[in-house]
Write an enzyme that holds these catalytic residues in place. Structure first.
Site, mmCIF file in Angstrom:
data_model
loop_
_atom_site.group_PDB
_atom_site.id
_atom_site.type_symbol
_atom_site.label_atom_id
_atom_site.label_comp_id
_atom_site.label_asym_id
_atom_site.label_seq_id
_atom_site.Cartn_x
_atom_site.Cartn_y
_atom_site.Cartn_z
ATOM 1 N N HIS A 54 -0.697 0.561 10.014
ATOM 2 C CA HIS A 54 -1.761 1.026 9.647
ATOM 3 C C HIS A 54 -2.790 1.300 10.709
ATOM 4 O O HIS A 54 -4.034 1.273 10.408
ATOM 5 C CB HIS A 54 -2.486 -0.348 8.694
ATOM 6 C CG HIS A 54 -1.403 -0.800 7.760
ATOM 7 N ND1 HIS A 54 -0.936 -1.910 7.752
ATOM 8 C CD2 HIS A 54 -1.181 -0.064 6.443
ATOM 9 C CE1 HIS A 54 -0.166 -1.985 6.895
ATOM 10 N NE2 HIS A 54 -0.288 -0.932 5.960
ATOM 11 N N GLY A 105 0.918 -1.184 0.054
ATOM 12 C CA GLY A 105 -0.129 0.037 -0.132
ATOM 13 C C GLY A 105 0.821 1.197 0.102
ATOM 14 O O GLY A 105 2.036 1.282 0.368
ATOM 15 N N ASP A 108 -1.885 -8.440 0.269
ATOM 16 C CA ASP A 108 -0.509 -8.531 -0.249
ATOM 17 C C ASP A 108 -0.264 -9.987 -0.844
ATOM 18 O O ASP A 108 0.034 -10.387 -1.782
ATOM 19 C CB ASP A 108 0.469 -8.003 0.264
ATOM 20 C CG ASP A 108 0.306 -6.542 0.604
ATOM 21 O OD1 ASP A 108 0.754 -5.604 -0.209
ATOM 22 O OD2 ASP A 108 -0.053 -6.086 1.884
ATOM 23 N N GLY A 124 1.716 5.289 1.144
ATOM 24 C CA GLY A 124 1.537 6.033 2.421
ATOM 25 C C GLY A 124 2.789 5.711 3.192
ATOM 26 O O GLY A 124 2.608 6.090 4.340
ATOM 27 N N HIS A 125 3.782 4.787 2.725
ATOM 28 C CA HIS A 125 4.791 4.399 3.726
ATOM 29 C C HIS A 125 6.163 4.775 3.195
ATOM 30 O O HIS A 125 7.053 3.984 3.579
ATOM 31 C CB HIS A 125 4.839 2.906 3.821
ATOM 32 C CG HIS A 125 3.574 2.283 4.406
ATOM 33 N ND1 HIS A 125 3.139 2.493 5.466
ATOM 34 C CD2 HIS A 125 2.601 1.428 3.766
ATOM 35 C CE1 HIS A 125 1.871 2.014 5.889
ATOM 36 N NE2 HIS A 125 1.702 1.276 4.665
#
Length: 331
Positions: free
Chosen positions: A219, A54, A110, A56-57
Site C-alpha cells: 500500500h 482491499g 481487516d 487493487g491487489h
C-alpha cells in the site's frame, strides 16, 4: 495517471461487475451483496475458507476464490478493509455446517472487521476460526512475526489450507495447516515505482528513476532502505539471504519459492530474477520443491517484485502440489 475507468467512485463496483460478467458460471454475489464474492454452490462436506481485503491487489484476494482454494472473498474499497457486513454476507453464502476459516493478511482494519464478523456469525450459530498471514520480514523482527504485514506469501498459505480443506479435514485441522504455513513462510519485496489511486492527482509516493525501495509495503508503506537500482543478480543476493535467515533454513532443506510481480514488472523480468534466486539456492544446497512465478499479489500498477519462501516438509509439499483452479490462478 491515465486509467481505463468511468468514475473513480465506481471503480471497485464496476470492476467487480465486469468480473461477474466475464465468469458468470464461476462467480456470483453472495446474499445479493456485490462485495461478497463467492464461487457458486456450497461445497458440501468441507470446511469453507473466507478471505478478503482491499481492492487493487488482483489476483489477491478474490482471485483465490475457486476450486481447491478459498470459497469466498469480502471486497473492500481500494486499499481499504472490507466491511464487517460484507464479510458476514460472504460467510453466510459459503457456510455449510462444517465451519469457516477466516484467512487474510494482517492489517488492523481487516483484523477488526473480521473479528466483528466472527462475533456476528457466532450469534447465528456459525463456527469460525481466524488465521492472519504475517509474512513481510521488513515490517517486524522474526520474534514478533505475528505483527508483520501480510503480502504475497498469503498465496502459499491459500494453497496449503485450501488443499487441506478439500481433503475433508476438520476446521481444527485446516486451521492447524494454515498456521503451520504462516509460521514457515517469509517474504521480502522491493518497489521500483509507485502506483496511483483511482481519481488521485499524483502517485502515493515518489521515487526517482535511479533508486528502489527495499521492504516497501503493497500500500506504499515505507520500506527499510532506499538504495540505487541493482541488477537482478545483486537483488536476488540482497533478498534471498534475509528470507533464508529469517526462517533459519539450512543446507539440505526443501523450500517453495514464489516470485511475485507488483503490477507493472514484466514476466520476462520476473523469470530473470527467479533464475538468479534459483542459482543462489543451488549454491547454498537448498532444494526447490515448488515454484511459482507471476503476478499473485499486486498493487495496481506499482513496479517491483517480492520473493516469498516457504519451508517444506512432506505434509506441506503434498498440499502445495495439489490441484486447484480459478480463472485467475492455476499453479
Amino acid at each position: 495517471m491515465k486509467k481505463c475507468m468511468n468514475n473513480s467512485d465506481d471503480f471497485v463496483d464496476e470492476s467487480l461487475k465486469g468480473i461477474y460478467k466475464a465468469y458468470p458460471s464461476f462467480y456470483e454475489a453472495g446474499c445479493d451483496d456485490i462485495r461478497a464474492f463467492v464461487h457458486p454452490g456450497k461445497a458440501k462436506g468441507k470446511v469453507s475458507i473466507v478471505t478478503g481485503g482491499g481492492y487493487g491487489h488482483i489476483p489477491v484476494f478474490l482471485g483465490y476464490v475457486g476450486e481447491g482454494l478459498c470459497d469466498g472473498a469480502a471486497v473492500g474499497n481500494v486499499f481499504t478493509s472490507p466491511s464487517s457486513e460484507a464479510i458476514l454476507d460472504t460467510t453466510r453464502a459459503v457456510e455449510n455446517e462444517n465451519g469457516v476459516l477466516y484467512l487474510f493478511g494482517n492489517y488492523f482494519g481487516d483484523g477488526m472487521n473480521f473479528e466483528m464478523a466472527a462475533e456476528m456469525a457466532a450469534l447465528e450459530g456459525i463456527r469460525t476460526e481466524t488465521v492472519k498471514v504475517s509474512d513481510d520480514v521488513a515490517s517486524a523482527p522474526r520474534k514478533e512475526y505475528f505483527q508483520r504485514r501480510g503480502i504475497a506469501g498469503i498465496c502459499l498459505v491459500y494453497k496449503a489450507a485450501g488443499a487441506c480443506a478439500e481433503s475433508g479435514a476438520s476446521l481444527e485441522e485446516v486451521t492447524r495447516i494454515a498456521r503451520k504455513a504462516v509460521d514457515n513462510t517469509a517474504s521480502y519485496g522491493v518497489a521500483f515505482s509507485s502506483c496511483t489511486l483511482p481519481g488521485a492527482e499524483r502517485p502515493i509516493f515518489e521515487i526517482n528513476d535511479q533508486d528502489m525501495e527495499i521492504g516497501m509495503g503493497i500500500h506504499g508503506e515505507p520500506g527499510i532502505k532506499r538504495v540505487r537500482m541493482m541488477n537482478s543478480r545483486d537483488l536476488a543476493r540482497e533478498l534471498c539471504p534475509a528470507v533464508l535467515k529469517d526462517l533459519s533454513i539450512a543446507e539440505g532443506e526443501r523450500v517453495a519459492v514464489l516470485v511475485n510481480g507488483l503490477g507493472m514488472t514484466s514476466r520476462e523480468e520476473l523469470f530473470i530474477f527467479y533464475k538468479d534466486v534459483a542459482e543462489y539456492l543451488e549454491e547454498k544446497g537448498i532444494a526447490v520443491g515448488k515454484t511459482m512465478v507471476g503476478e499473485f499479489a499486486t498493487s495496481l500498477e506499482m513496479a517491483g517484485l517480492s520473493l516469498s519462501i516457504m519451508r517444506l516438509d512432506e505434509e506441506m509439499e503434498t498440499y502445495l502440489k495439489a490441484q486447484e483452479y480459478t480463472p485467475f490462478i492455476r499453479y
